[in-house]
Write an enzyme that holds these catalytic residues in place. Sequence first.
Site, PDB file in Angstrom:
ATOM      1  N   CYS A   1      -0.607  16.465  57.780  1.00 22.33           N
ATOM      2  CA  CYS A   1      -0.420  16.465  59.238  1.00 22.33           C
ATOM      3  C   CYS A   1       0.935  15.952  59.702  1.00 22.33           C
ATOM      4  O   CYS A   1       1.686  16.695  60.338  1.00 22.33           O
ATOM      5  CB  CYS A   1      -1.519  15.658  59.891  1.00 22.33           C
ATOM      6  SG  CYS A   1      -3.140  16.279  59.468  1.00 22.33           S
TER       7      CYS A   1
HETATM    8  C1  UGA Z   1      -2.682  11.651  60.678  1.00 20.76           C
HETATM    9  C2  UGA Z   1      -2.879  10.820  61.954  1.00 20.76           C
HETATM   10  O1  UGA Z   1      -2.859   9.441  61.627  1.00 20.76           O
HETATM   11  C3  UGA Z   1      -4.218  11.172  62.606  1.00 20.76           C
HETATM   12  O2  UGA Z   1      -4.374  10.444  63.812  1.00 20.76           O
HETATM   13  C4  UGA Z   1      -4.244  12.665  62.907  1.00 20.76           C
HETATM   14  O3  UGA Z   1      -5.488  13.056  63.464  1.00 20.76           O
HETATM   15  C5  UGA Z   1      -4.036  13.429  61.603  1.00 20.76           C
HETATM   16  O4  UGA Z   1      -2.769  13.033  61.021  1.00 20.76           O
HETATM   17  C6  UGA Z   1      -3.997  14.904  61.929  1.00 20.76           C
HETATM   18  O5  UGA Z   1      -3.106  15.327  62.662  1.00 20.76           O
HETATM   19  O6  UGA Z   1      -4.932  15.615  61.527  1.00 20.76           O
HETATM   20  P1  UGA Z   1      -3.630  11.501  58.184  1.00 20.76           P
HETATM   21  O7  UGA Z   1      -2.830  12.707  57.863  1.00 20.76           O
HETATM   22  O8  UGA Z   1      -5.047  11.416  57.707  1.00 20.76           O
HETATM   23  O9  UGA Z   1      -3.701  11.278  59.773  1.00 20.76           O
HETATM   24  O10 UGA Z   1      -2.847  10.273  57.555  1.00 20.76           O
HETATM   25  P2  UGA Z   1      -2.202   8.901  58.071  1.00 20.76           P
HETATM   26  O11 UGA Z   1      -3.165   7.817  57.906  1.00 20.76           O
HETATM   27  O12 UGA Z   1      -1.570   9.077  59.393  1.00 20.76           O
HETATM   28  O13 UGA Z   1      -1.060   8.716  56.978  1.00 20.76           O
HETATM   29  C7  UGA Z   1       0.007   9.645  56.875  1.00 20.76           C
HETATM   30  C8  UGA Z   1       1.032   9.166  55.897  1.00 20.76           C
HETATM   31  O14 UGA Z   1       1.728   8.042  56.402  1.00 20.76           O
HETATM   32  C9  UGA Z   1       0.462   8.739  54.536  1.00 20.76           C
HETATM   33  O15 UGA Z   1       1.315   9.227  53.542  1.00 20.76           O
HETATM   34  C10 UGA Z   1       0.513   7.234  54.592  1.00 20.76           C
HETATM   35  O16 UGA Z   1       0.663   6.632  53.333  1.00 20.76           O
HETATM   36  C11 UGA Z   1       1.771   7.016  55.445  1.00 20.76           C
HETATM   37  N1  UGA Z   1       1.760   5.701  56.119  1.00 20.76           N
HETATM   38  C12 UGA Z   1       0.862   5.439  57.091  1.00 20.76           C
HETATM   39  C13 UGA Z   1       2.710   4.756  55.767  1.00 20.76           C
HETATM   40  O17 UGA Z   1       3.550   4.970  54.869  1.00 20.76           O
HETATM   41  N2  UGA Z   1       2.704   3.553  56.424  1.00 20.76           N
HETATM   42  C14 UGA Z   1       1.812   3.278  57.403  1.00 20.76           C
HETATM   43  O18 UGA Z   1       1.898   2.150  57.974  1.00 20.76           O
HETATM   44  C15 UGA Z   1       0.873   4.218  57.749  1.00 20.76           C
END
Ligand code: UGA
Length: 435
Positions: free
Chosen positions: A267
């Site tokens: 996403c």
């Molecule tokens: C993301 C959004 O958080 C959701 O709200 C949204 O609904 C979704 O995309 C979507 O559009 O369907 P998601 O893809 O499940 O959700 O993953 P995230 O939890 O956002 O993480 C994304 C990436 O960011 C991961 O690689 C994670 O490791 C990284 N991340 C996240 C960090 O490096 N640091 C953080 O503090 C948070």
Amino acid sequence: MKIGIVGLGFVGLSLTSVLASKGYNTVGIDVDKEKCEKISNGNSPFFEPNLEKILRNGLKKKLTVSDDFSLIKDCDMIFVTVGTPQSKNGSIELTMIKKSVRTIGKILHENKKNPIVIIKSTVIPGTMQKVILPILEKESKKKAGKEFGLISNPEFLQEGTAIRDTEFPHVVVLGGYQTKYMEKTRTFFSKLHPNTSIIITNHQTAEMIKYANNSFLATKISFINQLSNICQNIPGSNIDDIAKTIGLDPRIGKLFLNAGPGYGGSCLPKDMKALIKFAGDIGINPTLLNAVEKINQVQINQIVSLLEKKVGSISSKQITILGTAFKPNTDDIRDSIAIELIKKLLKKKAKITVHDPKAIRNTKNVFGGKICYDESITRALNNSHCAIIMTQWKQFGELNNKSIKCMKRKLIIDCRRILANKKLDAEYYALGIGK
Ligand code: UGA
């Protein structure tokens, strides 16, 4: 009330399972027959905590899962949750959603119930009015707002907590015209989530809210990653203490300030590229968004250069990658930075062994026999010149001197600082901690 859900990925299957488990008469539709059979037998096609439990609960009630679209012909509500992946030029690929909507439109033609079509798939502002609405009206020969309802309802669930987020969303956004259909949808959601704010707006604002949300999260991550790189060059400084402290300022907030190898998944990277492309198409130069993306793309170089600094030439070195899932509690490796890293290291002729608690099967589908895999962390570390922790799996925090005993060189690069407070008999480097 009968509810149809078209597209059984993370969003669609979570919604189907939750609604069915709450007793709604639910039909889940997907074009993939094999997937539908699996789901009908109570098995999820991907790993998501609690999903199978809720799905099985739903299957005991009124849930049908099928590739036969005609089953939605007597539904009162039809959710569209098909994927909108990225095309080669960065924009979103609408083929799948157009196809689904065309089929739904044809079925609407025969549906006497005047159902409400609710689009959850992420689409660029204007898509509802310029693409989806015209297709539905043409195929159904009916008028939106009169003979059927059409609502934008972006989804904010995260993989790994999809069930919790589906049951308890932080907000419900409904985009569309103020019709009786909007009122029905609002009533439906306020019963389903009595404690959640419902924001009612127009289609284009609802579509844009989704991109605003994901691009803000990406911005927070790139911000902290840039600071993390600065910290790494300030001996003794620690990015986690900084993130924790600034996170206490309510204007900043503590979430999404966890520095690492960059954001991955299906996403954030896709939505950032789509928003940047869209902004360009309408004559806006999105300098901030470009910088966020750029920081994300080069973050991987931090890991490679740290590795090269420590081991010299990577060629023939045995490197263990701990974690290929793009985040913990999922087996999803789509756009995972760990997968990119392995590709880079293979180009430099490294020998790679991978361990991940859930994602080994998906990783094998990408690399096949080019790398090795081990279900045990200790065995994966055997003879390794360096272990690189990529995913924040809790299990990796349990590494100890015994598990690293058989490494050829006890060198650890920890992109998530999971082991930062452990006294390991190893050369330990972490992104965001200055040495
Ligand atoms: C993301 C959004 O958080 C959701 O709200 C949204 O609904 C979704 O995309 C979507 O559009 O369907 P998601 O893809 O499940 O959700 O993953 P995230 O939890 O956002 O993480 C994304 C990436 O960011 C991961 O690689 C994670 O490791 C990284 N991340 C996240 C960090 O490096 N640091 C953080 O503090 C948070």
